[in-house]
Design an enzyme around this catalytic site. Structure first.
Site, mmCIF file in Angstrom:
data_model
loop_
_atom_site.group_PDB
_atom_site.id
_atom_site.type_symbol
_atom_site.label_atom_id
_atom_site.label_comp_id
_atom_site.label_asym_id
_atom_site.label_seq_id
_atom_site.Cartn_x
_atom_site.Cartn_y
_atom_site.Cartn_z
ATOM 1 N N GLU A 33 -24.556 23.902 -15.442
ATOM 2 C CA GLU A 33 -23.382 24.782 -14.824
ATOM 3 C C GLU A 33 -22.308 24.959 -15.854
ATOM 4 O O GLU A 33 -21.740 25.939 -16.219
ATOM 5 C CB GLU A 33 -23.435 24.767 -13.401
ATOM 6 C CG GLU A 33 -22.076 25.550 -12.748
ATOM 7 C CD GLU A 33 -22.514 26.889 -12.709
ATOM 8 O OE1 GLU A 33 -23.503 27.348 -12.966
ATOM 9 O OE2 GLU A 33 -21.516 27.724 -12.286
ATOM 10 N N LYS A 114 -5.105 -4.955 -19.400
ATOM 11 C CA LYS A 114 -4.543 -4.432 -20.694
ATOM 12 C C LYS A 114 -5.944 -3.881 -21.706
ATOM 13 O O LYS A 114 -6.752 -4.595 -22.023
ATOM 14 C CB LYS A 114 -4.154 -5.713 -21.635
ATOM 15 C CG LYS A 114 -3.708 -5.619 -22.994
ATOM 16 C CD LYS A 114 -2.933 -6.596 -23.449
ATOM 17 C CE LYS A 114 -2.084 -6.162 -24.643
ATOM 18 N NZ LYS A 114 -2.954 -5.725 -25.755
ATOM 19 N N LYS A 313 -3.182 -12.652 -21.827
ATOM 20 C CA LYS A 313 -4.484 -12.732 -22.481
ATOM 21 C C LYS A 313 -5.480 -13.425 -21.964
ATOM 22 O O LYS A 313 -5.135 -14.713 -21.733
ATOM 23 C CB LYS A 313 -4.175 -12.965 -23.948
ATOM 24 C CG LYS A 313 -3.154 -11.817 -24.367
ATOM 25 C CD LYS A 313 -3.846 -10.365 -24.813
ATOM 26 C CE LYS A 313 -4.374 -10.359 -26.185
ATOM 27 N NZ LYS A 313 -3.448 -10.241 -27.289
ATOM 28 N N CYS A 431 -45.567 -18.697 -33.650
ATOM 29 C CA CYS A 431 -46.358 -19.724 -34.036
ATOM 30 C C CYS A 431 -47.767 -19.641 -33.823
ATOM 31 O O CYS A 431 -48.110 -19.451 -32.254
ATOM 32 C CB CYS A 431 -45.664 -20.915 -34.154
ATOM 33 S SG CYS A 431 -46.870 -22.378 -34.356
#
Ligand code: IVH
Length: 675
Positions: A33, A114, A313, A431
């Site tokens: 639409e 942040k 931080k 292996c």
């Protein structure tokens, strides 16, 4: 005249749809639409060019390439934030704020993620988007208006009445993780270069001179501040300013809050940190802003950063380091995994020296070579991985450091020299030597003895290595017939530690069948499947005799798992080891539990996240007591997902499959009904 009215209406419908889809994340109309409306508007504007406006959604597809970006001087400089990395630094920030404001009581802060993207300023005049620019050096940046117009989360016209004459919105352009994954997948399919992270992808996309390319990149935007406003009053708090931007239909973070004092800041930091892996975008911290605008003004700025705000931080999840070697490890099932040996680097809160390169295709695709500078990522408790090579730093041929050759997977096993096999349709190579390969043998024994399997105390990895290398142990069964003397003679072993090991082996015997089945290390059989098998068959002999069809009757066992189990019990080597383990009485058989006629018989539950009150074992016990089953992953067969805190991808999957989701209260309610 009718065309003009229709163009207006179409523009409104399309921008409403953009807002619902990109800002509210709650689509209102189906894509077809939307496409129809857009095409109708394009056709209309083609026939009546006079109807075309700069805010028309048809202009979001991008325009032809520019020669370069014009420079834009910022009326109000775009500053940066000071960082805090610890609670102590946050407390010091809060102290400076209180001193600056000469206030005793706790301070109210507006807090938000942040965003890990690029700073942008958007200029609206009388509600109309006129220009947008990058931060640049903070004083002037680049005019990237054409590119910003392609970002559908950015309104070309602000919503509502009484719009300010001028509004400069500050915020961050970023790429959502799902769009980043798709972009890289498309690039990979076309054999093109991939981006190392969403931030780089966003930066690369926004700095395109050809905005038609930007239009294809699906960028996103979040507002986090106001640079300048004229013709309207600045709201009294940052939180109110953000609410106002949201009313104007600018996107703002849902995760924003108002908190009080250092305790409030720390609680938010931890809460956001828990949400971090599940957010749709990358963040690298939380930003704390003194909430009251008047207080912000009073505190002002020091050099290039505000005194009223700080970025707290998280430890970096990505770091740069150098690949010193690429080794190949052989795992328990014989799969060869290339591993990058790295110059030690502190990332995600720990020192990382190895990172998986997954498989040969992956190394080739990323073209990781010895000597390369690479970005290493360690997110949460996930195994560290090499995200990509910083090609600009690759040592050049013929210079001091020679360029290393592209990595090639060995054609023989690095542990036993047997040829390696690449299984059809898999990128892994294996292996071919099975348990004759010492590496696989060691891993099989380490797994057998591990805490969640046989839980043999005193048997660590290093000891297993020695036992296998000296030929004292070939299979798990040999553990039960070890003699004291040769063990005491091993490196870093003595009489006492050898006695302890032998006692540990002895004490580990008579384990329930489920643990023993898990300990066997059958490919595809984890703890949960082992439990299901033990429950279903009761005795090891019954399980060993089961044909693939009989195995398929066990809940959650599909054809691949059934085939793997049947193959395991066909191997004569395995049968011999099991016989020896039977003699050693490693496990005890039980009776298969009759299928409980409980109210939830046949119902499959999946548990995800931490429940506030129940432990996982308690929740499982309740489910199983009523005949229900707990599965490890969500699929079409799942009936209920019980979700706690930090639910993870299982919840997303459940939502996609429209499976009923219960929180702890709803779960308890369900079980208490009719009791
Ligand atoms: S406020 C005057 N809020 O971080 C303060 N910045 O080091 C202006 N950033 O360049 C910044 N998320 O690109 C603020 N919620 C947020 C943010 C944020 C990300 C970036 C921004 C800025 C850098 C500052």
């Amino acid at each position: 005249m009718r065309s003009e009215a229709r163009a207006l209406e179409l523009r409104r419908l399309i921008e409403d749809a953009n807002y619902r889809y990109y800002v509210r994340d709650d689509p209102a109309i189906p894509d077809v639409e939307y496409d129809r409306l857009l095409r109708e508007l394009q056709d209309l504007e083609a026939v009546h060019p006079e109807l075309l406006t700069s805010d028309s959604p048809t202009q979001r597809v991008g325009a032809g390439p520019l020669k370069d970006f014009a420079q834009v001087a910022h009326d109000v400089p775009m500053l940066s934030l000071n960082n805090a990395f610890s609670e102590g630094e946050v407390a010091a920030f809060d102290r400076r704020v209180r001193e600056g404001l000469e206030r005793e009581g706790p301070i109210e802060y507006a807090v938000e993620p942040k965003f890990d993207g690029l700073a942008i300023t958007l200029r609206y005049e009388q509600g109309l988007f006129v220009r947008g620019a990058t931060r640049g050096d903070g004083t002037s940046g680049e005019d990237v208006s054409a590119n910003l117009r392609t970002i559908r989360a950015i309104p070309m016209r602000l919503a509502g009445e009484n719009l300010p004459e001028l509004l400069e919105v500050r915020g961050e352009v970023l790429m959502l993780r799902r769009d980043f994954d798709k972009l890289n997948q498309d690039a990979r399919d076309k054999g093109e270069k991939t981006f190392v992270n969403p931030r780089n992808a966003a930066a690369g996309s926004l700095r395109q001179l050809d905005s038609r390319i930007t239009a294809q990149r699906r960028l996103h935007f979040f507002s986090y501040g106001i640079g300048r406003v004229e013709g309207a009053d600045l709201p009294a708090t940052h939180a109110a300013a953000m609410d106002w931007l949201a009313e104007l239909r600018l996107p703002v973070a849902q995760q924003r809050r108002v908190v009080v004092g250092v305790a409030g800041l720390m609680a938010y930091f931890n809460e956001l940190g828990e949400q971090r892996p599940n957010l749709p975008f990358d963040i690298d911290g939380a930003v704390y802003k003194v909430n009251r605008s008047a207080d912000q003004e009073r505190l002002g700025f020091v050099s290039r950063a505000p005194r009223f705000a700080i970025a707290h931080k998280y430890p970096a999840q990505e770091e740069l380091t150098v690949v010193e070697a690429i080794d190949v490890q052989v795992g328990r099932t014989g799969v060869l995994t290339p591993v990058a040996r790295l110059k030690p680097v502190f990332v995600g809160g720990v020192t990382v020296t190895n990172a998986t390169l997954h498989n040969e295709d992956e190394v080739r695709r990323k073209d990781v070579r010895v000597g390369d500078s690479v970005i290493v990522r360690r997110a949460g408790d996930v195994i560290p991985e090499v995200v990509g090579v910083v090609l600009e730093r690759r040592p050049m041929k013929d210079l001091v450091t020679p360029l290393h050759e592209p990595f090639v997977m060995p054609t023989v096993c690095p542990e036993c020299d047997a040829p390696v096999l690449r299984l059809e349709g898999e990128s892994a190579v294996r292996c071919s030597n099975g348990l004759a390969c010492p590496a696989q043998r060691k891993q099989a024994i380490i797994h057998f003895a591990s805490r969640r399997a046989m839980d043999i105390e005193g048997l660590g990895d290093k000891l297993v290595e020695q036992l296998v290398d000296r030929g004292l142990v070939q299979t798990p069964a040999d553990l039960y017939s070890l003699d004291l003397e040769p063990v005491a003679g091993l490196e870093r072993m003595a009489q006492k530690s050898a006695e302890n090991l032998l006692a540990g082996v002895k004490a580990s015997r008579h384990k329930p069948l489920a643990r023993f089945v898990f300990a066997l290390g059958i490919r595809q059989v984890g703890e949960q499947t082992a439990r299901d098998l033990a429950r279903h068959f009761g005795k090891l002999d019954a399980l060993m005799a089961a044909a693939a069809e009989a195995l398929l009757l066990v809940p959650d066992v599909g054809p691949v798992v059934a085939a793997s189990i049947a193959a395991f019990f066909r191997e004569s080597h395995n049968l011999a080891v099991i016989e020896a383990l039977r003699q050693a009485q490693a496990w005890v058989d039980g009776e298969a539990l009759p299928v409980s006629p409980g109210r939830f018989a046949g119902k499959i539950f999946v548990l995800t996240g931490t429940l506030p009150n129940l432990t996982r074992d308690q929740a499982r016990a309740r489910i199983e007591a009523e005949g229900g089953k707990v599965a490890g992953s969500v699929s079409g067969k799942t009936d209920y997902v019980v979700a706690g805190v930090e639910p993870g991808s299982k919840l997303v999957k459940a939502e996609q499959l429209s499976i009923e989701i219960l929180d702890e209260a709803a779960f308890l309610h369900l079980f208490e009904q009719g009791e």
